[in-house]
Structures are given as structure tokens and as C-alpha cells.
Design a protein around this motif. Structure first.
Motif, PDB file in Angstrom:
ATOM      1  N   SER A 223      26.280   2.380  16.689  1.00  0.00           N
ATOM      2  CA  SER A 223      26.798   1.614  15.420  1.00  0.00           C
ATOM      3  C   SER A 223      26.421   0.093  15.439  1.00  0.00           C
ATOM      4  O   SER A 223      26.475  -0.256  14.258  1.00  0.00           O
ATOM      5  CB  SER A 223      28.189   1.900  15.086  1.00  0.00           C
ATOM      6  N   LYS A 224      26.514  -0.487  16.532  1.00  0.00           N
ATOM      7  CA  LYS A 224      26.057  -1.857  16.500  1.00  0.00           C
ATOM      8  C   LYS A 224      24.656  -2.224  16.632  1.00  0.00           C
ATOM      9  O   LYS A 224      24.348  -3.481  16.670  1.00  0.00           O
ATOM     10  CB  LYS A 224      26.693  -2.501  17.972  1.00  0.00           C
TER      11      LYS A 224
ATOM     12  N   ALA B 280      20.114  -6.262  16.276  1.00  0.00           N
ATOM     13  CA  ALA B 280      18.971  -6.386  15.969  1.00  0.00           C
ATOM     14  C   ALA B 280      18.891  -7.721  15.105  1.00  0.00           C
ATOM     15  O   ALA B 280      18.064  -8.454  14.882  1.00  0.00           O
ATOM     16  CB  ALA B 280      18.382  -5.345  15.043  1.00  0.00           C
ATOM     17  N   GLU B 281      19.885  -8.091  14.081  1.00  0.00           N
ATOM     18  CA  GLU B 281      20.149  -9.206  13.360  1.00  0.00           C
ATOM     19  C   GLU B 281      20.269 -10.361  14.153  1.00  0.00           C
ATOM     20  O   GLU B 281      19.408 -11.447  13.902  1.00  0.00           O
ATOM     21  CB  GLU B 281      21.075  -9.039  12.236  1.00  0.00           C
TER      22      GLU B 281
ATOM     23  N   ILE C  81      26.353 -17.814  20.159  1.00  0.00           N
ATOM     24  CA  ILE C  81      26.694 -16.214  19.813  1.00  0.00           C
ATOM     25  C   ILE C  81      27.205 -15.591  21.162  1.00  0.00           C
ATOM     26  O   ILE C  81      28.162 -14.940  21.178  1.00  0.00           O
ATOM     27  CB  ILE C  81      25.665 -15.707  18.905  1.00  0.00           C
ATOM     28  N   PHE C  82      26.443 -15.765  22.174  1.00  0.00           N
ATOM     29  CA  PHE C  82      26.703 -14.963  23.489  1.00  0.00           C
ATOM     30  C   PHE C  82      27.279 -16.051  24.544  1.00  0.00           C
ATOM     31  O   PHE C  82      26.696 -17.273  24.659  1.00  0.00           O
ATOM     32  CB  PHE C  82      25.365 -14.517  23.946  1.00  0.00           C
TER      33      PHE C  82
ATOM     34  N   VAL D   1      19.298 -12.733  22.454  1.00  0.00           N
ATOM     35  CA  VAL D   1      18.815 -11.288  22.799  1.00  0.00           C
ATOM     36  C   VAL D   1      17.232 -11.176  22.922  1.00  0.00           C
ATOM     37  O   VAL D   1      16.368 -11.821  22.192  1.00  0.00           O
ATOM     38  CB  VAL D   1      19.146 -10.512  21.395  1.00  0.00           C
ATOM     39  N   VAL D   2      16.703 -10.764  24.114  1.00  0.00           N
ATOM     40  CA  VAL D   2      15.255 -10.676  24.253  1.00  0.00           C
ATOM     41  C   VAL D   2      14.838  -9.175  24.036  1.00  0.00           C
ATOM     42  O   VAL D   2      13.633  -9.058  24.087  1.00  0.00           O
ATOM     43  CB  VAL D   2      15.083 -11.306  25.719  1.00  0.00           C
ATOM     44  N   ALA D   3      15.735  -8.242  24.459  1.00  0.00           N
ATOM     45  CA  ALA D   3      15.466  -6.869  24.164  1.00  0.00           C
ATOM     46  C   ALA D   3      16.164  -5.868  23.779  1.00  0.00           C
ATOM     47  O   ALA D   3      17.557  -6.114  24.243  1.00  0.00           O
ATOM     48  CB  ALA D   3      14.679  -6.340  25.423  1.00  0.00           C
ATOM     49  N   ILE D   4      16.182  -4.846  22.956  1.00  0.00           N
ATOM     50  CA  ILE D   4      17.102  -3.708  22.597  1.00  0.00           C
ATOM     51  C   ILE D   4      16.129  -2.623  23.203  1.00  0.00           C
ATOM     52  O   ILE D   4      14.844  -2.339  22.676  1.00  0.00           O
ATOM     53  CB  ILE D   4      17.060  -3.811  21.177  1.00  0.00           C
ATOM     54  N   ASP D   5      16.840  -1.685  23.846  1.00  0.00           N
ATOM     55  CA  ASP D   5      16.030  -0.419  24.363  1.00  0.00           C
ATOM     56  C   ASP D   5      15.496   0.481  23.396  1.00  0.00           C
ATOM     57  O   ASP D   5      15.918   0.458  22.003  1.00  0.00           O
ATOM     58  CB  ASP D   5      16.979   0.406  25.147  1.00  0.00           C
ATOM     59  N   ARG D   6      14.547   1.193  23.598  1.00  0.00           N
ATOM     60  CA  ARG D   6      13.844   2.142  22.803  1.00  0.00           C
ATOM     61  C   ARG D   6      14.753   3.011  22.162  1.00  0.00           C
ATOM     62  O   ARG D   6      14.020   3.772  21.112  1.00  0.00           O
ATOM     63  CB  ARG D   6      12.463   2.387  23.349  1.00  0.00           C
TER      64      ARG D   6
END
Length: 387
Positions: free
Chosen positions: A220-221, A226-227, A239-240, A256-261
Motif C-alpha cells: 500500500s506504500k 514512488a513519489e 526524509i530518510f 530512494v534509488v530503486a523500487i523492486d520490480r
């Protein structure tokens, strides 16, 4: 007859005493009046911009990590670095016995020289027969033979040069160099160990800075992260941040450098990778840390002190002050809790007044009066306790 008269007189006297007692009780009740107002402290519901902090358990990982494996076989004849040493890209790390690879390279070069000499001779013959053919001094067939020999010689040169390149590559691979700048781990082989091509793990090299933290977040996050990945000010706004195992905060900001596929169907979570600068080497790959993420609300939200909330049978209630200072119990829906406050998403309106201190002393319909917090928190004496 006298006995009956005596009984009647007794009944009359008892009735008179009973009526008199009831009358005195009613007068006493009237004199006591309504119960006194209960001292409490109150709070006027207000809205504000809310900043909360979400905490995720994370693991520190290197952004770039390479396993060093032998590409050619042989015995380890030299180790040029110490375990855990800082290395630079191209630095020599290991050497595999080069004797046979050097011999193969020299042999390939010699064969290539012979092939080139044969090609040069074939070219001269082809040129000579071609000129003679122009003068009708030799048969055309002889020219064709000469040109064929030249083509074959050229092919042999190409094959010999390929052998030289292969032998040179093997010779070069017998020296293992660092593919990147970073830190090398503990060696998995010793001097004299036999390394097999493609299977023997020699060591591992990883970059130090930047480094990353991997966390698993609920699906849900995903839109929220992504934003944050698109936000150019996410780093500037801190933020982090990272909380280390000893409770200290790592004073560098991440992004953020990557969000898994894909989402893990077993857990309903997705892996997110946040990069941090690590010039001092404080963060080490494999460390367990807590990632803290600031959530800044875009709109104002109703906020109340959390101690004003009473939980009953799974529902959350507050006491709202109404007319004549009487309170009523109302069910509310809570949002995010932060510090000593909590967001209320349903059940209250701005400027409504609620009981904060002394909620344990009031019930629906109780009349309240404001008092200092210490007095409001004091439990009132029960009437039975005075007896």
C-alpha cells in the motif's frame, strides 16, 4: 378485647414512626442536591500539519559488489593485498601460476609470425605470376593457384592472430585485478591453493560510498515511495535517516534509488533501496539498522492528545463537553499516532472541547469543571470509603 386494642395501638405507633423516618430521608436527599462537578482538564480540538515518522527494519547492502573468481586454472602464486584492505580499480589482487600461459602466448606469437611470413611469400608469388600472365608468359591456371595460396595464407594469419589474442587473454586473466574501488573481504584461498576456472571463489570486493539500505514496505506504500523517488528535495528535507543498533542516528541524508520490480506474494511487501553517503565507512554491508521515514501531511488534520482516548471493546472513545458542562461519550476513528498526540479522522469537529485529564472519573451525563492536571487526575473518594 384489651389485647386486640393493644395490638391496634402498636400498629398505629409503628406506622407513625415509619412515615416520620421516610419523611426525614426525603428531606435529607433534598438537602444533598445534585452531585458536585467533576474536576477535569479539557482541550479544544484543532487542526494542524502533521509530520509523523515511520520506522522500517533494514539491512545495509553495497550498491556494487563483485565476487572474484578465477577465470583460468592453476595454483595461487601471489596474493598482493591484505584481508579487509581498501583497493582501487585495476589494482593487482591475486596471481595464478603464469608459466603455461606465458608459454602458450609465446608459442602463439611464433606461429603467427610463421603464418605472416607464409602469407608474404604467397603474396609475392601471386604478384609475380599475375605480371607474367599479363605478358602471356604463364598459364592462367598457374595464376589461379597462386591467388588461392595467398588466400589460404591470409586465413592462416587470421587464425594465428586469434590464437595470440586468446593466449594473451589467458595470460592477462592469470593476474586478478580489482574491478572497482572499495574494500576487499577476507580471502577464501591461500598461497599454493588450486583455483579452478569459473568455480573457485577468491574474494569479494564491494564499494563503500555510497552505500544502501534495503527495507520491505507494505504494498500500500508503493505510491508514497514512488513519489519520494521522484522528489528532488527528498534529500534536502531529510526524509530518510538511519538509527543504528546503539540508538544513535546516522547524520547523513538518503534518497530512494530503486523500487523492486514485483511484490512478494507471500508477505505482501516490496523491497525499496535507499542510498546514503558513507565516506567515513560508518555503515558496513550486512548491518541491521532502522530506517526512519518522515511523512509530512499535505493538508491539515485534526489532532488531540492521545491520553484523551478511552478504548472500550475495541472501539475508541472520547468525552465531549456539551451544554451545561455535561459530557457525552463519542466513538472516534483514529489515524496516525505521533509522540503524545494522535490524528482523528472521524468523530470530532474543529473547536469541539474534549476531556483530557480526568477521563477515568467521568461518565456520560457527568457535569465537569476545569481544574489543574494534578487535581483532574486524582481519583475521587468513593462514598462507601468514608464509612
Amino acid at each position: 378485647m384489651k389485647k386486640i386494642s393493644s395490638i391496634k395501638i402498636g400498629i398505629v405507633i409503628l406506622s407513625s414512626v415509619t412515615i416520620a423516618s421516610c419523611g426525614n430521608a426525603d428531606k435529607s436527599a433534598q438537602q444533598q442536591g445534585p452531585p458536585p462537578a467533576i474536576p477535569v482538564t479539557t482541550y479544544a480540538v484543532a487542526d494542524q500539519l502533521v509530520t509523523t515518522v515511520d520506522t522500517y527494519p533494514g539491512i545495509v547492502v553495497a550498491l556494487n559488489e563483485v565476487e572474484l573468481r578465477a577465470q583460468v586454472g592453476g595454483y595461487i602464486t601471489a596474493i598482493y593485498v591484505k584481508d579487509g584492505q581498501k583497493v582501487t580499480k585495476g589494482q593487482k589482487l591475486y596471481e595464478i601460476d603464469r608459466t603455461k600461459y606465458l608459454a602458450a602466448y609465446n608459442s602463439a606469437k611464433a606461429n603467427a609470425a610463421v603464418a605472416k611470413a607464409n602469407r608474404d611469400k604467397a603474396k609475392k608469388d601471386a604478384d609475380r605470376y599475375t605480371r607474367l600472365a599479363e605478358q602471356d608468359a604463364v598459364a592462367k591456371q598457374r595464376v589461379d593457384y597462386a591467388l588461392t595460396d595467398l588466400a589460404n595464407a591470409a586465413s592462416q594469419v587470421a587464425a594465428a592472430e586469434a590464437s595470440v589474442s586468446s593466449a594473451a587473454a589467458d595470460l592477462q586473466r592469470s593476474i586478478i585485478v580489482s574491478p572497482l574501488t572499495g574494500t576487499i573481504g577476507i580471502s577464501q584461498v591461500k598461497l599454493g591453493a588450486l583455483a579452478s576456472p569459473g568455480t573457485t571463489l577468491l574474494n569479494t570486493v564491494s564499494t563503500n560510498s555510497p552505500i544502501a539500505v534495503d527495507v520491505a514496505v507494505n504494498q500500500s506504500k508503493i505510491p508514497h515511495f514512488a513519489e519520494l523517488q521522484r522528489m528532488s528535495l527528498a534529500v534536502k528535507d531529510s526524509i530518510f535517516s538511519i538509527q543504528l543498533q546503539d540508538g544513535t542516528l546516522y547524520k547523513r541524508n538518503g534518497k530512494v534509488v530503486a523500487i523492486d520490480r514485483a511484490v512478494d506474494p507471500a508477505t505482501g511487501t516490496i523491497k525499496v533501496r535507499i542510498s546514503f553517503p558513507n565516506a567515513e565507512g560508518t555503515l558496513v554491508a550486512g548491518m541491521n539498522v532502522n530506517l526512519k521515514v518522515l511523512n509530512k501531511a499535505k493538508t491539515q488534520q485534526l489532532v488531540i492528545p492521545y491520553k484523551a482516548v478511552v478504548e472500550q471493546l475495541g472501539a475508541y472513545n472520547v468525552f465531549v463537553v456539551g451544554d451545561s458542562s455535561k459530557v457525552e461519550q463519542r466513538i472516534v476513528k483514529l489515524g496516525t499516532q505521533f509522540g503524545q498526540d494522535v490524528v482523528v479522522s472521524e468523530g470530532l469537529k474543529q473547536a469541539e472541547v474534549i476531556v483530557v485529564d480526568g477521563v477515568q472519573n467521568v461518565r456520560t451525563g457527568s457535569v465537569i469543571t476545569t481544574a489543574p492536571a494534578a487535581e483532574a487526575n486524582a481519583q475521587p473518594a468513593h462514598p462507601a470509603a468514608k464509612k
